[in-house]
Design an enzyme around this catalytic site. Structure first.
Site, PDB file in Angstrom:
ATOM      1  N   GLY A 186       2.444   2.342  10.684  1.00 32.72           N
ATOM      2  CA  GLY A 186       3.434   3.403  10.511  1.00 32.72           C
ATOM      3  C   GLY A 186       4.099   3.813  11.814  1.00 32.72           C
ATOM      4  N   HIS A 198      -9.410   1.435   4.665  1.00 32.43           N
ATOM      5  CA  HIS A 198      -8.154   1.677   5.379  1.00 32.43           C
ATOM      6  C   HIS A 198      -8.415   2.656   6.525  1.00 32.43           C
ATOM      7  CE1 HIS A 198      -4.070   2.816   6.319  1.00 32.43           C
ATOM      8  NE2 HIS A 198      -3.698   1.698   5.704  1.00 32.43           N
ATOM      9  N   GLU A 213      -5.663  -4.664  10.568  1.00 34.80           N
ATOM     10  CA  GLU A 213      -4.598  -3.682  10.773  1.00 34.80           C
ATOM     11  C   GLU A 213      -4.877  -2.899  12.052  1.00 34.80           C
ATOM     12  OE1 GLU A 213      -2.563  -2.646   6.822  1.00 34.80           O
ATOM     13  OE2 GLU A 213      -4.269  -1.309   7.025  1.00 34.80           O
ATOM     14  N   LYS A 267       0.170   4.265  -0.416  1.00 35.66           N
ATOM     15  CA  LYS A 267      -0.464   5.480   0.126  1.00 35.66           C
ATOM     16  C   LYS A 267      -0.194   6.660  -0.811  1.00 35.66           C
ATOM     17  CE  LYS A 267       0.262   3.555   4.671  1.00 35.66           C
ATOM     18  NZ  LYS A 267       0.071   3.734   6.097  1.00 35.66           N
ATOM     19  N   SER A 273       3.281  -2.097  10.419  1.00 29.06           N
ATOM     20  CA  SER A 273       4.742  -2.167  10.628  1.00 29.06           C
ATOM     21  C   SER A 273       5.315  -3.554  10.353  1.00 29.06           C
ATOM     22  CB  SER A 273       5.111  -1.686  12.035  1.00 29.06           C
ATOM     23  OG  SER A 273       4.727  -0.336  12.192  1.00 29.06           O
ATOM     24  N   ASN A 333       0.878  -1.174   0.000  1.00 31.80           N
ATOM     25  CA  ASN A 333       0.000   0.000   0.000  1.00 31.80           C
ATOM     26  C   ASN A 333       0.912   1.220   0.000  1.00 31.80           C
ATOM     27  OD1 ASN A 333      -1.854   2.014   0.441  1.00 31.80           O
ATOM     28  ND2 ASN A 333      -2.197   1.509   2.602  1.00 31.80           N
ATOM     29  N   GLU A 336      -6.824   5.079   7.611  1.00 41.01           N
ATOM     30  CA  GLU A 336      -6.587   6.491   7.297  1.00 41.01           C
ATOM     31  C   GLU A 336      -7.808   7.093   6.601  1.00 41.01           C
ATOM     32  OE1 GLU A 336      -2.884   5.821   5.262  1.00 41.01           O
ATOM     33  OE2 GLU A 336      -2.007   5.196   7.177  1.00 41.01           O
TER      34      GLU A 336
HETATM   35  C1  PEP Z   1      -0.860   0.222   6.016  1.00 38.69           C
HETATM   36  O1  PEP Z   1      -1.015   1.436   5.967  1.00 38.69           O
HETATM   37  O2  PEP Z   1      -1.665  -0.518   5.437  1.00 38.69           O
HETATM   38  C2  PEP Z   1       0.290  -0.294   6.769  1.00 38.69           C
HETATM   39  C3  PEP Z   1       0.253  -1.527   7.175  1.00 38.69           C
HETATM   40  O3  PEP Z   1       1.332   0.585   6.989  1.00 38.69           O
HETATM   41  P1  PEP Z   1       2.765   0.262   7.654  1.00 38.69           P
HETATM   42  O4  PEP Z   1       3.239  -1.049   7.087  1.00 38.69           O
HETATM   43  O5  PEP Z   1       3.631   1.408   7.237  1.00 38.69           O
HETATM   44  O6  PEP Z   1       2.546   0.192   9.123  1.00 38.69           O
END
Ligand code: PEP
Length: 252
Positions: free
Chosen positions: A175, A98, A169, A13, A215, A11, A100
């Site tokens: 992040g 997601h 998630e 973003k 992460s 992803n 966000e």
């Molecule tokens: C995501 O935004 O889907 C995600 C898992 O981000 P990160 O791997 O950077 O934590």
């Protein structure tokens, strides 16, 4: 027969210009030539990049995803991008729900149900994200949070639901560098699978891919993917570098 697929999906973003994105996609595509991964590999890229990225990847080895689509079919919705438009680029997936988008763009369970419906009608597979925020985890409310979020996809028929990939998630792990432990991931993935079994039956639950996101990196992917209910990952930061992304792909 168990049809559950392992998937590693990136992803990106709101990162990379089109030339940068084409370069990154080409690097992942090139790296995949030398390996036969034990999972499907997908990259989720900004709308602006879909057509250009599609042109440089081998679609047999690398799936292409959008990161969102509109909750309306077409018309006077300035700035929106419909599921039909996404599908017309040759993309085969869309990431929906997601955290966000839920947090910054106020996407509700109902709006997401509309988006899911339109994505499926246009032949896209949906990577549907669910997960709790830190306060909810601290109050031990993660199970009820994900159960409520699943309402956006639990109105589907079993046949439609076969095109849903879930991504658990935990928002506190996205992040932040803080990963859920493999045991924490396994526990809630098993719970999510039990909800699918209650709704659609054991076989559908067995066949559903449930990704972990938050992460995930080459150093922790192996332990996470070794858990029986973790079928791969949705990868943010680490998908912006071809080598790290491939390090996760080859963790299977
Ligand atoms: C995501 O935004 O889907 C995600 C898992 O981000 P990160 O791997 O950077 O934590």
């Amino acid at each position: 027969m168990n049809m559950r697929k392992n998937i590693v999906a990136g992803n990106w973003k709101m990162n990379t210009t089109v030339p940068e994105g084409v370069k990154l996609a080409s690097e992942v595509n090139e790296a995949l030539k030398g390996v036969t991964p034990k999972c499907d590999v997908v990259i989720g890229v900004p709308f602006t990049h879909l057509t250009a990225v599609k042109a440089v990847i081998d679609s047999e080895k690398l799936g292409l995803s959008a990161e969102n689509c509109a909750d309306k079919v077409k018309g006077a919705y300035t700035g929106e991008v419909s599921a039909a438009m996404v599908a017309s680029t040759g993309a085969n997936y869309v990431i929906l729900g997601h955290s966000e988008r839920r947090a910054y763009y106020h996407e509700t369970v109902e709006i997401l149900a509309e988006k899911v419906k339109l994505a499926l009608e246009n032949g896209l597979k949906v990577i549907f994200c669910i997960g709790e925020v830190l306060e909810e985890r601290e109050a031990n409310k993660q199970n009820e949070v994900v159960a409520a979020q699943l309402a956006s996809v639990f109105g589907l028929t079993a046949e439609e639901f076969a095109n849903i990939i879930l991504a658990y998630e935990p928002v506190w792990a996205i992040g932040t560098g803080k990963t859920a432990t493999d045991d924490q991931a396994e526990e809630i993935h098993a719970f999510i699978r039990s909800l699918i079994a209650e709704k659609y039956g054991e076989q559908v639950a067995e066949d559903t891919t449930i990704l972990y996101g938050g992460s995930c990196k080459p150093s922790n992917a192996k332990a996470l993917f070794a858990k029986p209910n973790v079928d791969g990952g949705l990868i943010g930061g680490a998908s912006l570098d071809a080598e790290s992304f491939m390090g996760i792909v080859t963790a299977f």
